[in-house]
Design a protein around this motif. Structure first.
Motif, PDB file in Angstrom:
ATOM      1  N   THR A 104       5.788  -8.961   9.459  1.00  0.00           N
ATOM      2  CA  THR A 104       4.746  -8.036   9.912  1.00  0.00           C
ATOM      3  C   THR A 104       4.436  -7.030   8.815  1.00  0.00           C
ATOM      4  O   THR A 104       3.279  -6.697   8.551  1.00  0.00           O
ATOM      5  N   LEU A 105       5.493  -6.551   8.176  1.00  0.00           N
ATOM      6  CA  LEU A 105       5.316  -5.607   7.072  1.00  0.00           C
ATOM      7  C   LEU A 105       4.588  -6.278   5.916  1.00  0.00           C
ATOM      8  O   LEU A 105       3.577  -5.781   5.421  1.00  0.00           O
ATOM      9  N   MET A 106       5.106  -7.426   5.480  1.00  0.00           N
ATOM     10  CA  MET A 106       4.474  -8.142   4.371  1.00  0.00           C
ATOM     11  C   MET A 106       4.932  -9.591   4.354  1.00  0.00           C
ATOM     12  O   MET A 106       6.120  -9.887   4.518  1.00  0.00           O
ATOM     13  N   SER A 107       3.985 -10.477   4.174  1.00  0.00           N
ATOM     14  CA  SER A 107       4.281 -11.905   4.051  1.00  0.00           C
ATOM     15  C   SER A 107       3.875 -12.357   2.653  1.00  0.00           C
ATOM     16  O   SER A 107       2.756 -12.087   2.201  1.00  0.00           O
ATOM     17  N   VAL A 108       4.803 -13.020   1.969  1.00  0.00           N
ATOM     18  CA  VAL A 108       4.536 -13.507   0.614  1.00  0.00           C
ATOM     19  C   VAL A 108       4.790 -15.008   0.582  1.00  0.00           C
ATOM     20  O   VAL A 108       5.907 -15.465   0.851  1.00  0.00           O
ATOM     21  N   GLU A 109       3.769 -15.771   0.274  1.00  0.00           N
ATOM     22  CA  GLU A 109       3.877 -17.217   0.131  1.00  0.00           C
ATOM     23  C   GLU A 109       3.574 -17.578  -1.315  1.00  0.00           C
ATOM     24  O   GLU A 109       2.600 -17.093  -1.887  1.00  0.00           O
ATOM     25  N   GLU A 110       4.412 -18.434  -1.880  1.00  0.00           N
ATOM     26  CA  GLU A 110       4.263 -18.784  -3.285  1.00  0.00           C
ATOM     27  C   GLU A 110       4.340 -20.293  -3.463  1.00  0.00           C
ATOM     28  O   GLU A 110       5.145 -20.961  -2.821  1.00  0.00           O
ATOM     29  N   ARG A 111       3.498 -20.814  -4.347  1.00  0.00           N
ATOM     30  CA  ARG A 111       3.555 -22.228  -4.704  1.00  0.00           C
ATOM     31  C   ARG A 111       3.597 -22.349  -6.223  1.00  0.00           C
ATOM     32  O   ARG A 111       2.803 -21.723  -6.937  1.00  0.00           O
ATOM     33  N   CYS A 112       4.546 -23.138  -6.704  1.00  0.00           N
ATOM     34  CA  CYS A 112       4.685 -23.383  -8.141  1.00  0.00           C
ATOM     35  C   CYS A 112       4.636 -24.884  -8.397  1.00  0.00           C
ATOM     36  O   CYS A 112       5.246 -25.663  -7.666  1.00  0.00           O
ATOM     37  N   ILE A 113       3.919 -25.271  -9.433  1.00  0.00           N
ATOM     38  CA  ILE A 113       3.844 -26.671  -9.835  1.00  0.00           C
ATOM     39  C   ILE A 113       4.242 -26.769 -11.299  1.00  0.00           C
ATOM     40  O   ILE A 113       3.578 -26.210 -12.178  1.00  0.00           O
ATOM     41  N   PHE A 114       5.370 -27.455 -11.539  1.00  0.00           N
ATOM     42  CA  PHE A 114       5.833 -27.722 -12.901  1.00  0.00           C
ATOM     43  C   PHE A 114       5.459 -29.157 -13.233  1.00  0.00           C
ATOM     44  O   PHE A 114       5.951 -30.086 -12.593  1.00  0.00           O
ATOM     45  N   SER A 133       0.056 -10.864   2.237  1.00  0.00           N
ATOM     46  CA  SER A 133      -0.677 -10.276   3.362  1.00  0.00           C
ATOM     47  C   SER A 133       0.207  -9.298   4.111  1.00  0.00           C
ATOM     48  O   SER A 133       1.435  -9.292   3.959  1.00  0.00           O
ATOM     49  N   SER A 134      -0.421  -8.442   4.921  1.00  0.00           N
ATOM     50  CA  SER A 134       0.302  -7.462   5.733  1.00  0.00           C
ATOM     51  C   SER A 134      -0.455  -7.256   7.037  1.00  0.00           C
ATOM     52  O   SER A 134      -1.691  -7.252   7.062  1.00  0.00           O
ATOM     53  N   ASN A 135       0.303  -7.075   8.135  1.00  0.00           N
ATOM     54  CA  ASN A 135      -0.304  -6.853   9.444  1.00  0.00           C
ATOM     55  C   ASN A 135      -0.086  -5.432   9.957  1.00  0.00           C
ATOM     56  O   ASN A 135      -0.228  -5.174  11.152  1.00  0.00           O
ATOM     57  N   ARG A 141      -3.697  -2.480   3.169  1.00  0.00           N
ATOM     58  CA  ARG A 141      -4.176  -2.512   1.784  1.00  0.00           C
ATOM     59  C   ARG A 141      -3.137  -1.979   0.795  1.00  0.00           C
ATOM     60  O   ARG A 141      -2.817  -2.663  -0.184  1.00  0.00           O
ATOM     61  N   PRO A 142      -2.593  -0.748   1.004  1.00  0.00           N
ATOM     62  CA  PRO A 142      -1.583  -0.278   0.045  1.00  0.00           C
ATOM     63  C   PRO A 142      -0.325  -1.137   0.022  1.00  0.00           C
ATOM     64  O   PRO A 142       0.307  -1.302  -1.026  1.00  0.00           O
ATOM     65  N   ILE A 143       0.048  -1.704   1.175  1.00  0.00           N
ATOM     66  CA  ILE A 143       1.221  -2.574   1.220  1.00  0.00           C
ATOM     67  C   ILE A 143       0.973  -3.845   0.407  1.00  0.00           C
ATOM     68  O   ILE A 143       1.838  -4.312  -0.340  1.00  0.00           O
ATOM     69  N   GLN A 144      -0.225  -4.411   0.532  1.00  0.00           N
ATOM     70  CA  GLN A 144      -0.568  -5.603  -0.237  1.00  0.00           C
ATOM     71  C   GLN A 144      -0.627  -5.305  -1.731  1.00  0.00           C
ATOM     72  O   GLN A 144      -0.183  -6.117  -2.558  1.00  0.00           O
ATOM     73  N   GLU A 145      -1.153  -4.120  -2.092  1.00  0.00           N
ATOM     74  CA  GLU A 145      -1.202  -3.729  -3.500  1.00  0.00           C
ATOM     75  C   GLU A 145       0.205  -3.587  -4.062  1.00  0.00           C
ATOM     76  O   GLU A 145       0.490  -4.035  -5.177  1.00  0.00           O
TER      77      GLU A 145
END
Length: 210
Positions: A104-114, A133-135, A141-145
Protein backbone atom coordinates in the motif's frame (compact mmCIF):
# COMPACT_ATOMS: atom_id res chain seq x y z
CA UNK A 1 -0.02 7.09 -11.88
CA UNK A 2 3.06 4.84 -12.05
CA UNK A 3 6.70 5.88 -12.22
CA UNK A 4 8.59 4.01 -14.93
CA UNK A 5 12.35 3.50 -15.15
CA UNK A 6 14.37 1.89 -17.92
CA UNK A 7 18.04 1.67 -18.79
CA UNK A 8 20.38 -0.46 -20.87
CA UNK A 9 23.86 -1.53 -19.80
CA UNK A 10 26.68 -3.32 -21.62
CA UNK A 11 28.40 -5.73 -19.22
CA UNK A 12 31.95 -6.46 -20.36
CA UNK A 13 31.78 -10.16 -19.61
CA UNK A 14 30.44 -13.27 -21.32
CA UNK A 15 26.86 -14.34 -20.71
CA UNK A 16 28.00 -17.57 -19.04
CA UNK A 17 30.03 -15.69 -16.46
CA UNK A 18 27.26 -13.14 -15.86
CA UNK A 19 24.72 -15.91 -15.17
CA UNK A 20 27.13 -17.65 -12.79
CA UNK A 21 27.84 -14.37 -10.99
CA UNK A 22 24.11 -13.62 -10.77
CA UNK A 23 23.60 -16.62 -8.45
CA UNK A 24 26.59 -15.72 -6.32
CA UNK A 25 26.23 -11.96 -5.99
CA UNK A 26 25.16 -12.07 -2.31
CA UNK A 27 26.68 -11.27 0.05
CA UNK A 28 28.79 -8.42 -1.30
CA UNK A 29 29.98 -5.12 0.21
CA UNK A 30 27.66 -3.07 -2.02
CA UNK A 31 24.41 -4.81 -1.00
CA UNK A 32 24.52 -4.85 2.80
CA UNK A 33 20.79 -4.04 2.81
CA UNK A 34 20.12 -7.60 1.55
CA UNK A 35 19.86 -9.67 4.74
CA UNK A 36 18.77 -13.14 3.60
CA UNK A 37 18.05 -15.14 0.44
CA UNK A 38 16.33 -18.51 0.11
CA UNK A 39 15.43 -20.68 -2.88
CA UNK A 40 11.80 -21.77 -2.51
CA UNK A 41 11.32 -23.42 -5.91
CA UNK A 42 13.51 -24.71 -8.74
CA UNK A 43 12.78 -26.74 -11.86
CA UNK A 44 14.48 -27.65 -15.13
CA UNK A 45 11.87 -27.79 -17.88
CA UNK A 46 11.69 -30.18 -20.82
CA UNK A 47 13.11 -27.45 -23.09
CA UNK A 48 16.14 -27.09 -20.74
CA UNK A 49 15.13 -23.81 -19.11
CA UNK A 50 15.91 -23.30 -15.42
CA UNK A 51 12.99 -21.80 -13.47
CA UNK A 52 13.69 -20.47 -9.98
CA UNK A 53 11.89 -18.57 -7.27
CA UNK A 54 13.78 -16.96 -4.40
CA UNK A 55 12.66 -15.07 -1.33
CA UNK A 56 14.87 -12.21 -0.15
CA UNK A 57 14.64 -10.03 2.94
CA UNK A 58 16.01 -6.50 2.81
CA UNK A 59 16.10 -3.50 5.12
CA UNK A 60 13.37 -0.93 4.46
CA UNK A 61 14.52 2.47 5.68
CA UNK A 62 11.84 5.13 5.39
CA UNK A 63 12.60 8.79 4.63
CA UNK A 64 12.38 11.07 7.66
CA UNK A 65 9.19 12.77 6.49
CA UNK A 66 7.51 9.36 6.06
CA UNK A 67 8.47 8.21 9.56
CA UNK A 68 6.18 10.91 10.97
CA UNK A 69 3.24 9.61 8.94
CA UNK A 70 3.38 5.87 9.52
CA UNK A 71 3.19 3.78 12.70
CA UNK A 72 6.39 3.47 14.73
CA UNK A 73 5.82 -0.30 14.90
CA UNK A 74 5.82 -0.64 11.12
CA UNK A 75 8.23 -3.33 9.93
CA UNK A 76 11.60 -2.01 8.80
CA UNK A 77 12.09 -5.07 6.60
CA UNK A 78 10.71 -5.82 3.15
CA UNK A 79 10.25 -9.26 1.61
CA UNK A 80 11.04 -9.61 -2.09
CA UNK A 81 10.08 -12.42 -4.48
CA UNK A 82 12.46 -13.00 -7.38
CA UNK A 83 11.38 -15.21 -10.29
CA UNK A 84 13.99 -16.08 -12.90
CA UNK A 85 14.22 -18.01 -16.14
CA UNK A 86 17.60 -19.13 -17.50
CA UNK A 87 17.34 -20.06 -21.19
CA UNK A 88 20.72 -21.57 -22.18
CA UNK A 89 19.55 -22.32 -25.73
CA UNK A 90 18.82 -18.68 -26.55
CA UNK A 91 21.39 -17.49 -23.96
CA UNK A 92 18.96 -15.31 -22.07
CA UNK A 93 18.30 -14.74 -18.36
CA UNK A 94 15.06 -12.99 -17.40
CA UNK A 95 14.24 -11.96 -13.83
CA UNK A 96 11.11 -10.44 -12.36
CA UNK A 97 10.94 -9.15 -8.76
CA UNK A 98 8.28 -7.54 -6.58
CA UNK A 99 7.74 -6.75 -2.90
CA UNK A 100 5.32 -8.82 -0.80
CA UNK A 101 4.71 -6.41 2.09
CA UNK A 102 4.26 -2.61 2.34
CA UNK A 103 2.48 -2.70 -1.02
CA UNK A 104 0.00 0.00 0.00
CA UNK A 105 2.86 2.32 0.86
CA UNK A 106 4.85 1.46 -2.27
CA UNK A 107 4.95 -1.32 -4.82
CA UNK A 108 8.11 -1.86 -6.87
CA UNK A 109 8.15 -4.30 -9.79
CA UNK A 110 11.35 -4.89 -11.71
CA UNK A 111 12.22 -6.86 -14.84
CA UNK A 112 15.77 -7.54 -16.00
CA UNK A 113 16.83 -9.24 -19.22
CA UNK A 114 20.43 -10.41 -19.58
CA UNK A 115 21.08 -11.39 -23.17
CA UNK A 116 24.09 -12.52 -25.14
CA UNK A 117 25.41 -9.83 -27.47
CA UNK A 118 25.49 -10.96 -31.09
CA UNK A 119 27.79 -8.16 -32.21
CA UNK A 120 30.19 -8.41 -29.24
CA UNK A 121 30.74 -12.05 -28.15
CA UNK A 122 32.41 -11.02 -24.86
CA UNK A 123 29.61 -8.63 -23.86
CA UNK A 124 26.25 -9.22 -22.16
CA UNK A 125 23.39 -6.80 -22.72
CA UNK A 126 21.25 -5.90 -19.71
CA UNK A 127 17.87 -4.20 -20.01
CA UNK A 128 16.42 -3.14 -16.64
CA UNK A 129 12.85 -1.87 -16.19
CA UNK A 130 10.95 -0.85 -13.06
CA UNK A 131 7.39 0.21 -12.25
CA UNK A 132 6.87 2.11 -8.97
CA UNK A 133 3.43 2.91 -7.56
CA UNK A 134 1.80 3.99 -4.28
CA UNK A 135 -1.78 3.88 -2.99
CA UNK A 136 -1.34 6.39 -0.15
CA UNK A 137 -3.97 9.04 -0.79
CA UNK A 138 -2.50 12.52 -1.02
CA UNK A 139 1.10 11.33 -0.77
CA UNK A 140 1.46 8.96 -3.73
CA UNK A 141 3.50 11.40 -5.83
CA UNK A 142 6.26 12.15 -3.27
CA UNK A 143 6.39 8.48 -2.28
CA UNK A 144 6.82 7.45 -5.92
CA UNK A 145 9.52 10.11 -6.40
CA UNK A 146 11.34 8.80 -3.35
CA UNK A 147 10.95 5.21 -4.57
CA UNK A 148 12.34 6.10 -7.99
CA UNK A 149 15.35 7.89 -6.48
CA UNK A 150 16.03 4.95 -4.16
CA UNK A 151 15.67 2.46 -7.03
CA UNK A 152 18.20 4.37 -9.15
CA UNK A 153 20.65 4.38 -6.25
CA UNK A 154 20.11 0.69 -5.52
CA UNK A 155 20.51 -0.39 -9.13
CA UNK A 156 23.93 1.29 -9.21
CA UNK A 157 24.85 -0.72 -6.10
CA UNK A 158 23.39 -3.85 -7.71
CA UNK A 159 25.70 -3.44 -10.71
CA UNK A 160 28.70 -2.95 -8.44
CA UNK A 161 27.69 -6.10 -6.55
CA UNK A 162 27.46 -8.06 -9.80
CA UNK A 163 30.85 -6.76 -10.89
CA UNK A 164 32.23 -7.80 -7.50
CA UNK A 165 30.87 -11.33 -8.01
CA UNK A 166 32.29 -11.41 -11.54
CA UNK A 167 35.73 -10.42 -10.27
CA UNK A 168 35.59 -13.33 -7.82
CA UNK A 169 34.92 -15.73 -10.69
CA UNK A 170 37.94 -14.77 -12.76
CA UNK A 171 39.68 -17.91 -13.97
CA UNK A 172 36.78 -20.19 -13.01
CA UNK A 173 34.81 -22.29 -15.50
CA UNK A 174 31.29 -20.79 -15.77
CA UNK A 175 29.62 -24.06 -16.79
CA UNK A 176 30.94 -25.83 -13.68
CA UNK A 177 29.97 -22.90 -11.47
CA UNK A 178 26.41 -22.90 -12.81
CA UNK A 179 26.10 -26.67 -12.42
CA UNK A 180 27.34 -26.56 -8.82
CA UNK A 181 25.07 -23.61 -8.03
CA UNK A 182 21.99 -25.46 -9.28
CA UNK A 183 22.93 -28.56 -7.28
CA UNK A 184 23.49 -26.62 -4.04
CA UNK A 185 20.38 -24.48 -4.49
CA UNK A 186 18.22 -27.53 -5.20
CA UNK A 187 19.22 -29.05 -1.86
CA UNK A 188 18.59 -25.74 -0.12
CA UNK A 189 15.21 -25.40 -1.84
CA UNK A 190 14.04 -28.71 -0.36
CA UNK A 191 14.82 -27.49 3.15
CA UNK A 192 13.31 -24.03 2.64
CA UNK A 193 10.16 -25.36 0.97
CA UNK A 194 9.32 -27.36 4.07
CA UNK A 195 9.33 -24.26 6.28
CA UNK A 196 7.36 -22.20 3.74
CA UNK A 197 4.83 -24.84 2.68
CA UNK A 198 2.12 -23.24 4.81
CA UNK A 199 2.86 -19.67 3.71
CA UNK A 200 0.02 -18.78 1.34
CA UNK A 201 1.71 -15.50 0.36
CA UNK A 202 4.54 -17.37 -1.40
CA UNK A 203 3.32 -19.51 -4.34
CA UNK A 204 5.22 -22.72 -4.95
CA UNK A 205 5.79 -22.26 -8.66
CA UNK A 206 6.99 -19.24 -10.71
CA UNK A 207 4.51 -17.52 -12.98
CA UNK A 208 5.17 -17.72 -16.70
CA UNK A 209 5.70 -14.03 -17.38
CA UNK A 210 7.81 -14.26 -20.54
Amino acid sequence: MVKYFCNNIDIRSTWDHVVSAFWQRYPNPFSTHVLTEDVVYREVTADHRLLSRRLLMKTNRLPRWAERLFPTGMSRFVYIVEDSIVDPVNRKLTTYTWNLNHTTLMSVEERCIFQDSVEQPTTTLLKREAWISSNVYGFSRPIQEFGLARFKSNQVKAMKGLEYALSNLQGETPQRLLRDTVKDASEKAKETAKSLASAASVPQKPQQYV
